[in-house]
Write a protein that holds these residues in place. Structure first.
Motif, PDB file in Angstrom:
ATOM      1  N   LEU A 111     -20.321  -2.432  17.353  1.00 55.02           N
ATOM      2  CA  LEU A 111     -19.247  -3.177  18.007  1.00 55.02           C
ATOM      3  C   LEU A 111     -18.103  -2.263  18.458  1.00 55.02           C
ATOM      4  O   LEU A 111     -16.994  -2.730  18.709  1.00 55.02           O
ATOM      5  CB  LEU A 111     -18.708  -4.246  17.057  1.00 55.02           C
ATOM      6  N   THR A 112     -18.386  -0.977  18.565  1.00 59.75           N
ATOM      7  CA  THR A 112     -17.364   0.014  18.889  1.00 59.75           C
ATOM      8  C   THR A 112     -17.277   0.246  20.392  1.00 59.75           C
ATOM      9  O   THR A 112     -18.292   0.459  21.051  1.00 59.75           O
ATOM     10  CB  THR A 112     -17.693   1.354  18.203  1.00 59.75           C
ATOM     11  N   ARG A 113     -16.073   0.204  20.925  1.00 57.64           N
ATOM     12  CA  ARG A 113     -15.873   0.513  22.339  1.00 57.64           C
ATOM     13  C   ARG A 113     -16.123   2.004  22.599  1.00 57.64           C
ATOM     14  O   ARG A 113     -15.816   2.844  21.761  1.00 57.64           O
ATOM     15  CB  ARG A 113     -14.453   0.161  22.773  1.00 57.64           C
ATOM     16  N   LYS A 114     -16.643   2.311  23.762  1.00 58.22           N
ATOM     17  CA  LYS A 114     -16.836   3.710  24.148  1.00 58.22           C
ATOM     18  C   LYS A 114     -15.492   4.337  24.493  1.00 58.22           C
ATOM     19  O   LYS A 114     -14.667   3.726  25.173  1.00 58.22           O
ATOM     20  CB  LYS A 114     -17.765   3.799  25.360  1.00 58.22           C
ATOM     21  N   LEU A 126     -11.883   3.275  29.430  1.00 57.24           N
ATOM     22  CA  LEU A 126     -11.286   2.556  28.306  1.00 57.24           C
ATOM     23  C   LEU A 126      -9.910   2.006  28.678  1.00 57.24           C
ATOM     24  O   LEU A 126      -9.056   2.729  29.206  1.00 57.24           O
ATOM     25  CB  LEU A 126     -11.152   3.492  27.099  1.00 57.24           C
ATOM     26  N   GLY A 156      -8.799   2.293  21.547  1.00 58.67           N
ATOM     27  CA  GLY A 156     -10.133   1.707  21.489  1.00 58.67           C
ATOM     28  C   GLY A 156     -10.300   0.816  20.265  1.00 58.67           C
ATOM     29  O   GLY A 156      -9.350   0.188  19.781  1.00 58.67           O
ATOM     30  N   THR A 157     -11.517   0.733  19.772  1.00 57.40           N
ATOM     31  CA  THR A 157     -11.767   0.015  18.522  1.00 57.40           C
ATOM     32  C   THR A 157     -11.055   0.776  17.414  1.00 57.40           C
ATOM     33  O   THR A 157     -11.259   1.969  17.242  1.00 57.40           O
ATOM     34  CB  THR A 157     -13.277  -0.054  18.245  1.00 57.40           C
ATOM     35  N   ASP A 181     -10.059  -4.910  18.567  1.00 58.96           N
ATOM     36  CA  ASP A 181     -10.481  -4.362  19.855  1.00 58.96           C
ATOM     37  C   ASP A 181     -11.947  -3.943  19.808  1.00 58.96           C
ATOM     38  O   ASP A 181     -12.319  -2.840  20.231  1.00 58.96           O
ATOM     39  CB  ASP A 181      -9.586  -3.199  20.289  1.00 58.96           C
ATOM     40  N   LEU A 206     -16.039  -4.330  20.734  1.00 56.06           N
ATOM     41  CA  LEU A 206     -16.815  -4.500  21.960  1.00 56.06           C
ATOM     42  C   LEU A 206     -17.526  -5.849  21.908  1.00 56.06           C
ATOM     43  O   LEU A 206     -18.534  -5.999  21.215  1.00 56.06           O
ATOM     44  CB  LEU A 206     -17.822  -3.356  22.108  1.00 56.06           C
ATOM     45  N   GLU A 207     -17.026  -6.811  22.668  1.00 52.65           N
ATOM     46  CA  GLU A 207     -17.592  -8.158  22.642  1.00 52.65           C
ATOM     47  C   GLU A 207     -18.856  -8.280  23.493  1.00 52.65           C
ATOM     48  O   GLU A 207     -19.726  -9.100  23.208  1.00 52.65           O
ATOM     49  CB  GLU A 207     -16.561  -9.172  23.130  1.00 52.65           C
ATOM     50  N   ALA A 208     -18.952  -7.472  24.545  1.00 54.84           N
ATOM     51  CA  ALA A 208     -20.046  -7.612  25.494  1.00 54.84           C
ATOM     52  C   ALA A 208     -21.416  -7.456  24.830  1.00 54.84           C
ATOM     53  O   ALA A 208     -22.392  -8.088  25.259  1.00 54.84           O
ATOM     54  CB  ALA A 208     -19.897  -6.595  26.624  1.00 54.84           C
ATOM     55  N   VAL A 209     -21.482  -6.649  23.782  1.00 56.58           N
ATOM     56  CA  VAL A 209     -22.762  -6.432  23.116  1.00 56.58           C
ATOM     57  C   VAL A 209     -23.271  -7.717  22.463  1.00 56.58           C
ATOM     58  O   VAL A 209     -24.472  -7.851  22.183  1.00 56.58           O
ATOM     59  CB  VAL A 209     -22.634  -5.290  22.069  1.00 56.58           C
TER      60      VAL A 209
END
Length: 201
Positions: free
Chosen positions: A7-10, A15, A53-54, A160, A162-165
């Motif tokens: 669930l981690t943003r890149k 970003l 980020g996350t 923060d 990553l929701e898209a996953v």
């Protein structure tokens, strides 16, 4: 859902960096520092903020005298979670059946307004860390009330994510394993973090 979900943003040039009312967090900068052709090895220089980020917020991010990031024990970063949803928090009389999980996984992806009494009930649960997917809609005039309340309760907040996953997964499993590991920084208000979940087997 039997595998780990990251669930981690890149951390890259796409970003989004927090900014509002004339304030902005430090920009993310990633640049090559040393190259194999000249130094015999490759090194990159990173410049970023503690909430990039996350990330995990320490209580001092919002609370005067709150704990800094280094007060978060390593053992509190890995464990099991119990799911709490925005729908749960819409009920001011909600009661939580807690069975020893180390983390609250808060699914705040729906717009249900959370009752302040329900949030206080959640914060009274034993876990030191709350991991939030989405942004909680709180029935309160202060837009930062939830963050201030979490910090005032001495809790750490991972946010923060990553929701898209999760688009192809749908509902989150009600319980599972969780990892939310910050950098080992001393005396600061937070840290970028890697957050992974896995449904209970």
């Amino acid at each position: 859902m039997n595998d780990w979900i990251d669930l981690t943003r890149k951390l890259d040039q796409d970003l989004w960096i927090y900014q509002e009312d004339g304030y902005a967090d430090p920009p993310l900068a990633i640049e090559r520092w040393a190259e194999r052709a000249t130094e015999g090895f490759e090194v990159w220089r990173l410049a970023l903020g503690t909430q990039t980020g996350t990330h995990i917020d320490a209580p001092c991010h919002f609370a005067d005298g709150g704990a800094t990031l280094d007060a978060l024990p390593a053992g509190a970063c890995v464990g099991t979670y119990r799911l709490v949803t925005a729908e749960d928090l819409a009920d001011p009389d909600v009661r939580f059946d807690w069975t020893g999980e180390s983390h609250v996984l808060l699914d705040a992806r729906t717009p249900h307004p959370a009752a302040t009494a329900a949030i206080d009930a959640m914060l009274a649960l034993p876990p030191l860390m709350i991991v939030m997917v989405g942004n909680l809609n709180v029935a309160h005039a202060d837009p930062l009330w939830f963050h201030r309340r979490v910090a005032g309760a001495g809790k750490f907040l991972a946010e923060d994510l990553l929701e898209a996953v999760l688009d192809d997964i749908g509902d989150l499993a009600p319980a599972g394993d969780i990892i939310a590991l910050p950098l080992r920084l001393m005396g600061v208000s937070g840290s970028p973090a890697r957050v992974l979940i896995r449904a209970k087997r």
